[in-house]
Design a protein around this motif. Structure first.
Motif, mmCIF file in Angstrom:
data_model
loop_
_atom_site.group_PDB
_atom_site.id
_atom_site.type_symbol
_atom_site.label_atom_id
_atom_site.label_comp_id
_atom_site.label_asym_id
_atom_site.label_seq_id
_atom_site.Cartn_x
_atom_site.Cartn_y
_atom_site.Cartn_z
ATOM 1 N N HIS A 20 38.741 43.778 37.980
ATOM 2 C CA HIS A 20 38.363 45.187 38.201
ATOM 3 C C HIS A 20 39.520 46.027 38.708
ATOM 4 N N ASP A 32 42.334 42.245 46.017
ATOM 5 C CA ASP A 32 41.031 42.620 45.467
ATOM 6 C C ASP A 32 41.139 44.002 44.822
ATOM 7 N N ASP A 33 41.463 44.064 43.557
ATOM 8 C CA ASP A 33 41.576 42.962 42.638
ATOM 9 C C ASP A 33 42.830 43.141 41.801
ATOM 10 N N GLU A 92 33.587 48.385 40.303
ATOM 11 C CA GLU A 92 32.979 47.102 40.659
ATOM 12 C C GLU A 92 32.462 47.135 42.086
ATOM 13 N N GLU A 93 33.297 47.666 42.987
ATOM 14 C CA GLU A 93 33.031 47.556 44.428
ATOM 15 C C GLU A 93 31.733 48.238 44.851
ATOM 16 N N ASP A 149 38.565 37.568 40.189
ATOM 17 C CA ASP A 149 38.239 38.538 41.239
ATOM 18 C C ASP A 149 37.965 37.806 42.553
ATOM 19 N N TYR A 179 41.105 34.438 51.689
ATOM 20 C CA TYR A 179 40.815 35.683 50.970
ATOM 21 C C TYR A 179 40.108 36.699 51.864
HETATM 22 ZN ZN LIG Z 1 36.667 42.319 43.841
#
Ligand SMILES: [Zn+2]
Ligand SMILES: [Zn+2]
Ligand SMILES: [Zn+2]
Ligand SMILES: [Zn+2]
Lengths: 462, 462
Positions: free
Chosen positions: A280, A292-293, A327-328, A355, A421
């Motif tokens: 994304h 991210d990302d 996406e988020e 992702d 992460y």
């Molecule tokens: Zn993401």
């Protein structure tokens, strides 16, 4: 039958590719050669470096996300894709303005916090209330309607650090539900201990159930850093009442512009059969979204470029890179993609995405037909030089790709090491310097090797 | 002579305390026993925990610093000191309000920054200008008057990570001088790469030459995080012009209340001879000052308490704990102390302080008379069980104690490992969870052992 399969899996693991059918050895050799070559290019890093430097943060629906699409079109065109298209859609836009929090009693102290995406606004005057601390979303849900009247609810649940991301799945409910639960309880605001594992003083944002789109209204809701959650806990241990003031102002626009960027390398013999790799393009607004990302964008673009270079005459099938927007804020781009391409979803041979940061891929999870399990085993063995071990069924392919998986598209999840992460995820600390270049390259190698098999005509996952 | 001394030092190091005169072995044994006992108490940690929890940040001149004095009086009284006194003085108070920065061209991106203490205010409208980057304060100084007219100066010097703090000494000039140099150049504002070593996205504050007290006026000046400095650098590599907007508002009050808290254990046979151990009570406003200088407060209070417990009849000499106010804004408390006690400075046998975090003490530096060098060697050997090696002459005793050193008071610097101190120093990330408890305890042991010798009558350092 189950026993038989796990025996086979063990064999595959210990004795390498030769026993694993049905991949011919020359396919394996070619896949590995393509992967090695791909891992040696510097493309993934330079893609992430360019995106995070030139665009920086790129919240869905903003001018910055539009710049990210322009950037993507320009970069993908330069890399020589056969077609690069933007597929626009609309997305609700929530933007933070002032965010400030402090303990006001027993003594004044600032709090490091950040609003959750979709939070209600307190207005400039803010809200003030005594803290009501609960240990979990379950404990919050168990409280009676109206039982936190005038208070500020604080859900102080600690997220577990895990390699596979299971800690996140467990913790994310707290972020999604606290705002509406706090409303039900009559609270004037809500805090959560950040959904994250950072040992540094960062608050982690993320989407909650959005004001106006949830079943219930939500109160102004923010995440505090781990250190601030600890501080609140210590003060609550010592004092009967700890009062907090929150100023969280934000703006909500129901329909802003977003879009997916779609780039293709056309298939030579089976152009209608498509393999999708996704990532994304949008990010949260605090960091530059390197992990991210940005990392995912770098991995899929670099892997596609490696295939292009390895097969100048083109692969059998079409390789489609989808850089999803929005996406988020709720997989909005993925849903728009699935809707727009509804009629063609059957032609998607396999879909996967990147992702989950830039950690080493260590396991190949899968959501494919039973008939394709020997193929998955064989592909896993093929990936053993990169340290990949057999994975689990039931994979959804990742956040965006899960929308396709739900529509019946076969998916895999080349699972990354997510150990650290969530130290960076959705914080201002998600910046370029956090990328482990060696791991990023390992990802590119694995993706390219997988693609070199999946793009061959006659290879099916359903 | 020099050769002789270093030969002796080597001997001392390799063969342990027995060869090092003039400390009798039973003094050494007692000092070590007191030190071991002190290191086993949990007092230092509980002091830091209490200060950082109950008070939190405590900027000089604020109500929070006043609360810290109240806290100190209450805690020191509870611990059983013979006297606890507050010695008030006035301090200029600079408080930050709004602090916001962003890149506005070539594309909009937020910056993580923090104003430097004493910075001029931009007013609510902020300032905007193209970045003029220089590599060092020296390069800035070399520019001609008026040569940055309308620009924002950016001093992009990287601080070296060192064990002994030498990197900080070298970097701090950038923080002190950039504001007034930028004014001389006609700039509308200034940025520095943070004086710090954090690999996370924190900006480090600290005192600059203060508006109104400097020889020259200063421009609004802020520090950006390392990641943001890198980002500016990458953008400047790609684009002819990078424009930045800064909103840095602050308020300046010339005379606010501060004070030193002084606690004593009265000497039994030589009450007029005094050993001082110090730390500072104030902190910057961003973190809770756990390392700077909660740790120091914890170490000196715990070491003093250990002496109290080990010598119920009292030490020969008076032990005075000074918790200085207003260190961060220019050693204001230390100067007030030296002035108030001017007539008695000759009675101070030895002074030292803890203000460099909570890392292990590894070296005993000194600023004493030549005649006392054998004593220092012998004390160093006494500290060998804690891993302390012989140190260097010319020590100033630390920031606050340097004011006494300049007035001729003998000092030592039990040098701590500062390897990661500047990862946290003057950032929001200076919080309780950063304390290494084992190292904190080691410090308490070393301080208590040193005190047990220095408090004996007949032991002189000048
Ligand atoms: Zn993401
Ligand atoms: Zn995310
Ligand atoms: Zn300090
Ligand atoms: Zn300091």
């Amino acid at each position: 039958m189950r026993l038989h399969r796990s025996a086979l899996a063990a064999l595959t693991f210990w004795t390498c590719a030769s026993v694993a059918e049905p991949l011919p050895q020359d396919w394996v050799d070619q896949a590995r050669a393509i992967g090695y070559e791909a891992a040696n290019s510097n493309i993934a890093y330079s893609v992430v470096e360019s995106l995070t430097t030139e665009v920086g943060p790129r919240l869905a629906g903003t001018e910055a996300e539009a710049r990210a699409r322009d950037w993507a079109v320009s970069e993908l065109t330069k890399l020589g894709f056969d077609s690069v298209t933007v597929e626009p859609f609309e997305v609700p836009l929530w933007e933070r303005h002032i965010e400030r929090g402090r303990i006001v009693a027993p003594g004044e102290q600032p709090l490091v916090l950040v609003g959750l995406g979709g939070s209600a606004s307190t207005g400039d005057a803010g809200v003030k209330g005594a803290i009501l601390r609960v240990e979990s979303p379950e404990a919050l849900q168990a409280l009676a309607d109206g039982s936190a009247k005038g208070k500020i609810v604080f859900v102080d649940q600690v997220m577990a650090r895990t390699q596979d991301g299971a800690g996140y799945s467990a913790a994310v409910r707290k972020r999604r539900e606290t705002g509406e639960q706090a409303y039900r309880l009559g609270a004037v605001g809500a805090l959560i201990r950040s959904v994250g594992t950072s040992g540094h003083r960062f608050a982690h944002t993320g989407q909650m159930k959005r004001a106006g789109t949830s079943d219930l209204p939500v109160v102004p809701t923010a995440a505090v850093s781990g250190a601030d959650a600890d501080q609140l806990g210590r003060l609550l241990d010592r004092h009967d009442s700890v009062e907090v003031e929150l100023v969280l102002t934000s703006e909500y626009l129901p329909a802003a512009q977003s879009g997916n960027v779609v780039a293709e390398i056309k298939g030579r013999t089976r152009p209608d059969e498509v393999v999708i790799i996704g990532a994304h393009l949008d990010s949260w607004d605090l960091g530059t979204g390197a992990l991210d990302d940005g990392a995912g964008v770098g991995v899929v673009v670099a892997a596609a470029k490696a295939l292009m270079d390895a097969m100048p005459e083109g692969p059998d099938r079409t390789l489609r890179v989808v850089l999803f927007g929005a996406e988020e804020v709720g997989l909005v781009g993925a849903k728009a993609y699935a809707q727009k391409h509804q009629a063609d979803l059957d032609n998607i041979v396999l879909a996967f995405e990147s992702d989950f940061g830039a950690g080493d891929i260590w396991r190949l999870d899968h959501g494919v037909a039973d008939d394709a399990l020997p193929l998955i085993k064989s592909m896993t063995a093929m990936l053993s030089p990169w340290g990949v071990i057999p994975g689990k069924p039931g994979a959804t392919g990742g956040p965006d790709i899960s929308v396709l998986a739900q529509a019946g598209v076969p998916v895999i999840t080349p699972l990354q090491n997510g150990w650290d992460y969530f130290d960076y995820h959705h914080t201002p600390d998600d910046t370029l310097d956090k990328l482990e270049r060696h791991s990023l390259d390992q990802n590119v190698g694995v993706y390219a090797a997988i693609l070199s098999v999946a793009l061959r005509e006659g290879v099916y996952f359903k």
